[in-house]
Design a protein around this motif. Sequence first.
Motif, PDB file in Angstrom:
ATOM      1  N   MET A 128     101.669  30.615 -31.683  1.00  0.00           N
ATOM      2  CA  MET A 128     100.546  30.210 -30.855  1.00  0.00           C
ATOM      3  C   MET A 128     101.027  29.105 -29.914  1.00  0.00           C
ATOM      4  SD  MET A 128      96.686  29.105 -31.929  1.00  0.00           S
ATOM      5  CE  MET A 128      96.412  30.663 -32.696  1.00  0.00           C
ATOM      6  N   GLN A 129     100.658  29.229 -28.681  1.00  0.00           N
ATOM      7  CA  GLN A 129     101.057  28.285 -27.640  1.00  0.00           C
ATOM      8  C   GLN A 129     100.223  27.010 -27.746  1.00  0.00           C
ATOM      9  OE1 GLN A 129     100.366  29.861 -23.745  1.00  0.00           O
ATOM     10  NE2 GLN A 129     101.119  28.069 -22.691  1.00  0.00           N
ATOM     11  N   THR A 130     100.840  25.859 -27.489  1.00  0.00           N
ATOM     12  CA  THR A 130     100.098  24.593 -27.451  1.00  0.00           C
ATOM     13  C   THR A 130     100.216  24.000 -26.054  1.00  0.00           C
ATOM     14  OG1 THR A 130     101.993  23.285 -28.188  1.00  0.00           O
ATOM     15  CG2 THR A 130     100.499  24.109 -29.893  1.00  0.00           C
ATOM     16  N   ILE A 131      99.191  23.234 -25.679  1.00  0.00           N
ATOM     17  CA  ILE A 131      99.175  22.617 -24.356  1.00  0.00           C
ATOM     18  C   ILE A 131      98.406  21.305 -24.434  1.00  0.00           C
ATOM     19  CG2 ILE A 131      97.132  23.897 -23.634  1.00  0.00           C
ATOM     20  CD1 ILE A 131      98.383  23.985 -20.806  1.00  0.00           C
ATOM     21  N   GLU A 132      98.883  20.304 -23.742  1.00  0.00           N
ATOM     22  CA  GLU A 132      98.212  18.999 -23.685  1.00  0.00           C
ATOM     23  C   GLU A 132      96.899  19.151 -22.905  1.00  0.00           C
ATOM     24  OE1 GLU A 132      97.537  15.119 -24.539  1.00  0.00           O
ATOM     25  OE2 GLU A 132      99.229  16.267 -25.306  1.00  0.00           O
ATOM     26  N   ALA A 133      95.868  18.405 -23.309  1.00  0.00           N
ATOM     27  CA  ALA A 133      94.531  18.527 -22.724  1.00  0.00           C
ATOM     28  C   ALA A 133      94.530  18.308 -21.213  1.00  0.00           C
ATOM     29  CB  ALA A 133      93.571  17.561 -23.402  1.00  0.00           C
ATOM     30  N   ALA A 134      95.285  17.333 -20.721  1.00  0.00           N
ATOM     31  CA  ALA A 134      95.314  17.061 -19.273  1.00  0.00           C
ATOM     32  C   ALA A 134      95.887  18.263 -18.513  1.00  0.00           C
ATOM     33  CB  ALA A 134      96.136  15.810 -18.994  1.00  0.00           C
ATOM     34  N   LYS A 135      96.935  18.861 -19.040  1.00  0.00           N
ATOM     35  CA  LYS A 135      97.533  20.036 -18.402  1.00  0.00           C
ATOM     36  C   LYS A 135      96.583  21.226 -18.487  1.00  0.00           C
ATOM     37  CE  LYS A 135     101.843  22.592 -18.123  1.00  0.00           C
ATOM     38  NZ  LYS A 135     103.178  22.787 -18.678  1.00  0.00           N
ATOM     39  N   PHE A 136      95.881  21.356 -19.626  1.00  0.00           N
ATOM     40  CA  PHE A 136      94.897  22.427 -19.766  1.00  0.00           C
ATOM     41  C   PHE A 136      93.810  22.275 -18.715  1.00  0.00           C
ATOM     42  CE2 PHE A 136      90.864  24.019 -21.459  1.00  0.00           C
ATOM     43  CZ  PHE A 136      91.189  25.355 -21.651  1.00  0.00           C
ATOM     44  N   GLN A 137      93.348  21.049 -18.494  1.00  0.00           N
ATOM     45  CA  GLN A 137      92.299  20.796 -17.504  1.00  0.00           C
ATOM     46  C   GLN A 137      92.763  21.190 -16.097  1.00  0.00           C
ATOM     47  OE1 GLN A 137      91.028  16.735 -17.337  1.00  0.00           O
ATOM     48  NE2 GLN A 137      89.302  17.175 -16.021  1.00  0.00           N
ATOM     49  N   GLU A 138      94.000  20.888 -15.764  1.00  0.00           N
ATOM     50  CA  GLU A 138      94.532  21.209 -14.434  1.00  0.00           C
ATOM     51  C   GLU A 138      94.681  22.713 -14.232  1.00  0.00           C
ATOM     52  OE1 GLU A 138      98.299  19.312 -14.098  1.00  0.00           O
ATOM     53  OE2 GLU A 138      97.464  17.295 -14.296  1.00  0.00           O
ATOM     54  N   GLN A 139      95.092  23.418 -15.284  1.00  0.00           N
ATOM     55  CA  GLN A 139      95.452  24.828 -15.159  1.00  0.00           C
ATOM     56  C   GLN A 139      94.502  25.771 -15.905  1.00  0.00           C
ATOM     57  OE1 GLN A 139      99.419  25.104 -16.623  1.00  0.00           O
ATOM     58  NE2 GLN A 139     100.247  23.700 -15.099  1.00  0.00           N
ATOM     59  N   CYS A 140      93.309  25.322 -16.199  1.00  0.00           N
ATOM     60  CA  CYS A 140      92.382  26.055 -17.060  1.00  0.00           C
ATOM     61  C   CYS A 140      92.185  27.508 -16.640  1.00  0.00           C
ATOM     62  CB  CYS A 140      91.048  25.332 -17.112  1.00  0.00           C
ATOM     63  SG  CYS A 140      89.827  26.160 -18.142  1.00  0.00           S
ATOM     64  N   LEU A 141      91.806  27.748 -15.385  1.00  0.00           N
ATOM     65  CA  LEU A 141      91.501  29.113 -14.961  1.00  0.00           C
ATOM     66  C   LEU A 141      92.722  30.021 -15.033  1.00  0.00           C
ATOM     67  CD1 LEU A 141      89.094  28.398 -11.974  1.00  0.00           C
ATOM     68  CD2 LEU A 141      88.527  29.037 -14.322  1.00  0.00           C
ATOM     69  N   THR A 142      93.879  29.507 -14.658  1.00  0.00           N
ATOM     70  CA  THR A 142      95.106  30.294 -14.732  1.00  0.00           C
ATOM     71  C   THR A 142      95.449  30.606 -16.178  1.00  0.00           C
ATOM     72  OG1 THR A 142      95.925  29.270 -12.718  1.00  0.00           O
ATOM     73  CG2 THR A 142      97.546  30.368 -14.100  1.00  0.00           C
ATOM     74  N   LEU A 143      95.310  29.613 -17.054  1.00  0.00           N
ATOM     75  CA  LEU A 143      95.600  29.824 -18.473  1.00  0.00           C
ATOM     76  C   LEU A 143      94.669  30.869 -19.073  1.00  0.00           C
ATOM     77  CD1 LEU A 143      96.191  26.125 -19.527  1.00  0.00           C
ATOM     78  CD2 LEU A 143      97.902  27.948 -19.521  1.00  0.00           C
ATOM     79  N   LEU A 144      93.397  30.826 -18.700  1.00  0.00           N
ATOM     80  CA  LEU A 144      92.441  31.807 -19.229  1.00  0.00           C
ATOM     81  C   LEU A 144      92.746  33.215 -18.728  1.00  0.00           C
ATOM     82  CD1 LEU A 144      89.094  29.823 -19.012  1.00  0.00           C
ATOM     83  CD2 LEU A 144      90.492  30.263 -21.027  1.00  0.00           C
ATOM     84  N   ASP A 145      93.212  33.332 -17.486  1.00  0.00           N
ATOM     85  CA  ASP A 145      93.564  34.644 -16.940  1.00  0.00           C
ATOM     86  C   ASP A 145      94.754  35.263 -17.659  1.00  0.00           C
ATOM     87  OD1 ASP A 145      91.532  34.646 -15.088  1.00  0.00           O
ATOM     88  OD2 ASP A 145      92.782  33.874 -13.456  1.00  0.00           O
ATOM     89  N   HIS A 146      95.624  34.429 -18.219  1.00  0.00           N
ATOM     90  CA  HIS A 146      96.848  34.921 -18.859  1.00  0.00           C
ATOM     91  C   HIS A 146      96.873  34.608 -20.359  1.00  0.00           C
ATOM     92  CE1 HIS A 146      98.345  35.828 -14.897  1.00  0.00           C
ATOM     93  NE2 HIS A 146      98.050  34.603 -14.520  1.00  0.00           N
ATOM     94  N   LEU A 147      95.699  34.481 -20.957  1.00  0.00           N
ATOM     95  CA  LEU A 147      95.589  34.142 -22.369  1.00  0.00           C
ATOM     96  C   LEU A 147      96.106  35.281 -23.245  1.00  0.00           C
ATOM     97  CD1 LEU A 147      94.500  31.858 -24.168  1.00  0.00           C
ATOM     98  CD2 LEU A 147      92.314  33.043 -24.195  1.00  0.00           C
ATOM     99  N   GLY A 148      97.045  34.959 -24.107  1.00  0.00           N
ATOM    100  CA  GLY A 148      97.611  35.964 -25.006  1.00  0.00           C
ATOM    101  C   GLY A 148      96.698  36.231 -26.186  1.00  0.00           C
TER     102      GLY A 148
END
Length: 74
Positions: A1-21
């Motif tokens: 499972m991938q982990t990501i820091e909250a600040a980075k998640f906030q910046e890239q939220c929509l992109t991360l959701l589009d490519h969620l494994g």
Amino acid sequence: MQTIEAAKFQEQCLTLLDHLGPDGLVVTKHGKPVARVLPYDRRFESLIGSLRHKIEIREDIASTGLRWEADAEL
């Protein structure tokens, strides 16, 4: 499972959701997990309403079809 820091998640939220494994990802703050984001399971979503206009209800579906005389004297 991938982990990501909250600040980075906030910046890239929509992109991360589009490519969620399929395993999702864990959002961390100061290295500690605070949330887990999982993909929504859509296996059965297409079944809702799929039989519309294919089933015909002819009688009262709440009835057993049997006459019940609850007030009859014994």
